[in-house]
Design a protein around this motif. Structure first.
Motif, PDB file in Angstrom:
ATOM      1  N   ASN A 165      10.003  -7.243   2.985  1.00  0.00           N
ATOM      2  CA  ASN A 165       9.658  -6.741   4.329  1.00  0.00           C
ATOM      3  C   ASN A 165       8.923  -5.411   4.239  1.00  0.00           C
ATOM      4  O   ASN A 165       7.961  -5.172   4.959  1.00  0.00           O
ATOM      5  N   LEU A 166       9.384  -4.570   3.319  1.00  0.00           N
ATOM      6  CA  LEU A 166       8.732  -3.272   3.114  1.00  0.00           C
ATOM      7  C   LEU A 166       7.313  -3.468   2.560  1.00  0.00           C
ATOM      8  O   LEU A 166       6.365  -2.782   2.964  1.00  0.00           O
ATOM      9  N   ILE A 167       7.183  -4.417   1.635  1.00  0.00           N
ATOM     10  CA  ILE A 167       5.866  -4.682   1.046  1.00  0.00           C
ATOM     11  C   ILE A 167       4.882  -5.112   2.148  1.00  0.00           C
ATOM     12  O   ILE A 167       3.787  -4.555   2.262  1.00  0.00           O
ATOM     13  N   VAL A 168       5.285  -6.071   2.970  1.00  0.00           N
ATOM     14  CA  VAL A 168       4.339  -6.535   3.995  1.00  0.00           C
ATOM     15  C   VAL A 168       4.130  -5.461   5.075  1.00  0.00           C
ATOM     16  O   VAL A 168       3.041  -5.347   5.632  1.00  0.00           O
ATOM     17  N   ARG A 169       5.159  -4.642   5.337  1.00  0.00           N
ATOM     18  CA  ARG A 169       5.004  -3.571   6.336  1.00  0.00           C
ATOM     19  C   ARG A 169       3.896  -2.602   5.916  1.00  0.00           C
ATOM     20  O   ARG A 169       3.049  -2.218   6.714  1.00  0.00           O
ATOM     21  N   THR A 170       3.902  -2.229   4.623  1.00  0.00           N
ATOM     22  CA  THR A 170       2.879  -1.273   4.165  1.00  0.00           C
ATOM     23  C   THR A 170       1.502  -1.939   4.131  1.00  0.00           C
ATOM     24  O   THR A 170       0.496  -1.288   4.408  1.00  0.00           O
ATOM     25  N   SER A 171       1.456  -3.234   3.820  1.00  0.00           N
ATOM     26  CA  SER A 171       0.167  -3.954   3.833  1.00  0.00           C
ATOM     27  C   SER A 171      -0.403  -3.992   5.245  1.00  0.00           C
ATOM     28  O   SER A 171      -1.594  -3.772   5.462  1.00  0.00           O
ATOM     29  N   LEU A 172       0.481  -4.309   6.165  1.00  0.00           N
ATOM     30  CA  LEU A 172       0.069  -4.420   7.571  1.00  0.00           C
ATOM     31  C   LEU A 172      -0.395  -3.060   8.102  1.00  0.00           C
ATOM     32  O   LEU A 172      -1.408  -2.972   8.807  1.00  0.00           O
ATOM     33  N   ALA A 173       0.334  -2.011   7.767  1.00  0.00           N
ATOM     34  CA  ALA A 173      -0.028  -0.661   8.227  1.00  0.00           C
ATOM     35  C   ALA A 173      -1.419  -0.293   7.697  1.00  0.00           C
ATOM     36  O   ALA A 173      -2.255   0.259   8.426  1.00  0.00           O
ATOM     37  N   TRP A 174      -1.678  -0.627   6.441  1.00  0.00           N
ATOM     38  CA  TRP A 174      -2.987  -0.304   5.861  1.00  0.00           C
ATOM     39  C   TRP A 174      -4.097  -1.127   6.535  1.00  0.00           C
ATOM     40  O   TRP A 174      -5.180  -0.605   6.819  1.00  0.00           O
ATOM     41  N   GLU A 175      -3.818  -2.381   6.798  1.00  0.00           N
ATOM     42  CA  GLU A 175      -4.829  -3.243   7.430  1.00  0.00           C
ATOM     43  C   GLU A 175      -5.166  -2.728   8.824  1.00  0.00           C
ATOM     44  O   GLU A 175      -6.332  -2.737   9.239  1.00  0.00           O
ATOM     45  N   LYS A 176      -4.156  -2.224   9.529  1.00  0.00           N
ATOM     46  CA  LYS A 176      -4.399  -1.653  10.867  1.00  0.00           C
ATOM     47  C   LYS A 176      -5.256  -0.407  10.754  1.00  0.00           C
ATOM     48  O   LYS A 176      -6.148  -0.158  11.566  1.00  0.00           O
ATOM     49  N   LYS A 177      -4.993   0.367   9.717  1.00  0.00           N
ATOM     50  CA  LYS A 177      -5.770   1.597   9.512  1.00  0.00           C
ATOM     51  C   LYS A 177      -7.237   1.248   9.205  1.00  0.00           C
ATOM     52  O   LYS A 177      -8.155   1.873   9.726  1.00  0.00           O
ATOM     53  N   LEU A 178      -7.439   0.246   8.363  1.00  0.00           N
ATOM     54  CA  LEU A 178      -8.814  -0.162   8.024  1.00  0.00           C
ATOM     55  C   LEU A 178      -9.558  -0.623   9.273  1.00  0.00           C
ATOM     56  O   LEU A 178     -10.744  -0.321   9.459  1.00  0.00           O
ATOM     57  N   LEU A 179      -8.844  -1.336  10.126  1.00  0.00           N
ATOM     58  CA  LEU A 179      -9.461  -1.872  11.337  1.00  0.00           C
ATOM     59  C   LEU A 179      -9.894  -0.741  12.269  1.00  0.00           C
ATOM     60  O   LEU A 179     -10.948  -0.806  12.910  1.00  0.00           O
ATOM     61  N   ALA A 180      -9.076   0.307  12.301  1.00  0.00           N
ATOM     62  CA  ALA A 180      -9.342   1.419  13.223  1.00  0.00           C
ATOM     63  C   ALA A 180     -10.434   2.343  12.701  1.00  0.00           C
ATOM     64  O   ALA A 180     -10.999   3.137  13.448  1.00  0.00           O
ATOM     65  N   SER A 181     -10.749   2.264  11.403  1.00  0.00           N
ATOM     66  CA  SER A 181     -11.685   3.252  10.841  1.00  0.00           C
ATOM     67  C   SER A 181     -13.136   2.768  10.901  1.00  0.00           C
ATOM     68  O   SER A 181     -13.418   1.620  11.126  1.00  0.00           O
ATOM     69  N   SER A 241       0.842  -1.194   0.000  1.00  0.00           N
ATOM     70  CA  SER A 241       0.000   0.000   0.000  1.00  0.00           C
ATOM     71  C   SER A 241       0.873   1.238   0.000  1.00  0.00           C
ATOM     72  O   SER A 241       2.051   1.178   0.392  1.00  0.00           O
ATOM     73  N   ASP A 242       0.266   2.334  -0.396  1.00  0.00           N
ATOM     74  CA  ASP A 242       0.950   3.625  -0.430  1.00  0.00           C
ATOM     75  C   ASP A 242       1.671   3.890   0.905  1.00  0.00           C
ATOM     76  O   ASP A 242       1.018   3.893   1.954  1.00  0.00           O
ATOM     77  N   PRO A 243       2.993   4.116   0.892  1.00  0.00           N
ATOM     78  CA  PRO A 243       3.718   4.329   2.154  1.00  0.00           C
ATOM     79  C   PRO A 243       3.219   5.540   2.952  1.00  0.00           C
ATOM     80  O   PRO A 243       3.413   5.596   4.161  1.00  0.00           O
ATOM     81  N   ASP A 244       2.563   6.507   2.303  1.00  0.00           N
ATOM     82  CA  ASP A 244       1.993   7.640   3.054  1.00  0.00           C
ATOM     83  C   ASP A 244       0.781   7.216   3.888  1.00  0.00           C
ATOM     84  O   ASP A 244       0.306   7.974   4.735  1.00  0.00           O
ATOM     85  N   GLY A 245       0.233   6.049   3.577  1.00  0.00           N
ATOM     86  CA  GLY A 245      -0.901   5.540   4.363  1.00  0.00           C
ATOM     87  C   GLY A 245      -2.248   6.145   4.005  1.00  0.00           C
ATOM     88  O   GLY A 245      -3.227   5.948   4.721  1.00  0.00           O
ATOM     89  N   ARG A 246      -2.324   6.867   2.892  1.00  0.00           N
ATOM     90  CA  ARG A 246      -3.614   7.501   2.561  1.00  0.00           C
ATOM     91  C   ARG A 246      -4.533   6.562   1.791  1.00  0.00           C
ATOM     92  O   ARG A 246      -5.745   6.680   1.854  1.00  0.00           O
ATOM     93  N   ILE A 247      -3.957   5.671   1.004  1.00  0.00           N
ATOM     94  CA  ILE A 247      -4.753   4.707   0.247  1.00  0.00           C
ATOM     95  C   ILE A 247      -4.114   3.320   0.359  1.00  0.00           C
ATOM     96  O   ILE A 247      -2.942   3.201   0.720  1.00  0.00           O
ATOM     97  N   GLY A 248      -4.906   2.305   0.035  1.00  0.00           N
ATOM     98  CA  GLY A 248      -4.377   0.947   0.130  1.00  0.00           C
ATOM     99  C   GLY A 248      -5.320  -0.034  -0.528  1.00  0.00           C
ATOM    100  O   GLY A 248      -6.170   0.358  -1.330  1.00  0.00           O
TER     101      GLY A 248
END
Ligand code: UD1
Length: 328
Positions: free
Chosen positions: A312-328, A176-183
């Motif tokens: 590692n970077l690929i899964v890090r951004t995926s995980l960050a996006w999944e956490k964001k989706l969960l929180a929203s 996902s986008d490293p800025d975390g705005r989209i995924g």
């Protein structure tokens, strides 16, 4: 005459929205056409949004005429392989017939450039595990066939008219986008990294490993995972290439090396800090052991230099996006 613009079909989807973000950041005039059947309006960060279908010729003719569209980036499509096997006509309608309609509109309006989202699924089963652009095309499901038919129409139209094209064949897109705005917000996801990230954040109970007896070093399937932001950047490079007079071409989009299912799980576990729940299962029907791109042509043709070639970077951004989706 209004300023030249770019039409992005499917710009509310996973890959399209990442490309729209890059186009917007460089100040392009963008029109996004999306029927929101699987996309999300909030993922469109730039441009004018028009809700509608790519096959609606009256609508598309109007958009092309009103906006002085010079280039079209065509993402709109259905992309779920098992669904395409169960309902092939849905795929031939949306992916092939709608593309045909769009091409007719492009031809009428004198659109100069088209960039088309194709897939590694056009290659089917490989003898060596590696596919170059010249490898024989023999799709094993309607999704792959629907895309290959579209490729052929684009090539034929380019031959007959002034239209220029770059066809991009995606390997396994992830992250996902490293800025975390989209995924990747796709519902009922089946793709490995998305599913693994959902397990890591507790949205799913476990990850099923489909096949542990493949002829690979650890017995699990190997794929060429490409970060969505690198793939998005390839579209921008392809656009620049055509705008600078480059010849029509077809390019694989991958890094040229692969990771196994267990490699992906290890990367997720490292990022997550604790192991995810997995269960070993028999092979999934239709899965080849290994699918890796021969990825030299894209680098030499459009000057593409990947920035996120790191599992590692690929899964890090995926995980960050999944956490964001969960929180929203
Ligand atoms: C999928 C598409 C393919 C498309 C590609 C790129 C299917 C069947 N194939 O490829 O046509 O070109 O994306 O977008 O949808 N795996 C598990 N557990 C899971 C999910 C996957 O073990 O829950 C394994 C698979 O067996 C495979 C690897 O992970 O070895 C990758 O699978 P997946 O992410 O579904 O993508 P592909 O099937 O390679």
């Amino acid at each position: 005459m209004t300023r030249k613009s770019i039409l992005v079909t499917g710009g509310a989807g996973y890959i399209g929205s990442h490309v729209v973000k890059l186009l917007g950041e460089r100040g392009e005039n963008i029109i996004v056409l999306d029927d929101l059947s699987t996309g999300f309006e909030e993922a469109i960060l730039y441009g004018e949004f028009i809700k509608g279908n790519t096959g609606d010729q009256a609508l598309v003719n109007n958009i092309l005429k009103q906006n002085n569209v010079e280039s079209v980036l065509h993402f709109a499509a259905h992309t779920i392989v098992p669904e395409s096997v169960e309902n092939p006509l849905k795929y031939y309608q949306n992916n092939t017939c709608c593309t045909r309609n769009l091409l007719e509109c492009c031809s009428t309006a004198g659109v100069k450039n088209i960039i088309f989202s194709s897939t590694a699924a056009v290659y089917g089963e490989l003898e060596t595990g590696y596919a170059s652009e010249d490898t024989a095309k023999s799709p094993i499901n309607p999704y792959g066939s629907s895309k290959l038919m579209s490729e052929q129409m684009i090539r034929d139209l380019s031959y007959a008219t002034d239209l220029n094209h770059v066809i991009l064949r995606y390997f396994n897109v992830a992250g996902s986008d490293p800025d975390g705005r989209i995924g990747q917000s796709t519902k009922n996801a089946t793709l490995l990294i998305k599913v693994a990230a959902e397990v890591a954040v507790g949205k799913r109970e476990k990850l099923l490993i489909f096949g542990t007896d493949y002829p690979t070093p650890d017995g699990t399937g190997i794929r060429d995972y490409i970060h969505v932001s690198d793939l998005a950047a390839a579209h921008i490079k392809a656009l620049d290439y055509l705008q600078n007079g480059g010849e029509s071409t077809t390019l694989n989009c991958g890094y040229g090396h692969g990771f196994s299912v267990r490699d992906v799980i290890n990367a997720i576990n490292n990022e997550n800090g604790s192991p995810i729940n997995v269960e070993e299962m028999p092979r999934r029907a239709g899965d080849p052991p290994e699918l890796i791109s021969v990825a030299d042509k894209i680098r030499s043709t459009i000057d593409w230099q990947p920035q996120y070639d790191d599992i590692n970077l690929i899964v890090r951004t995926s995980l960050a996006w999944e956490k964001k989706l969960l929180a929203s």
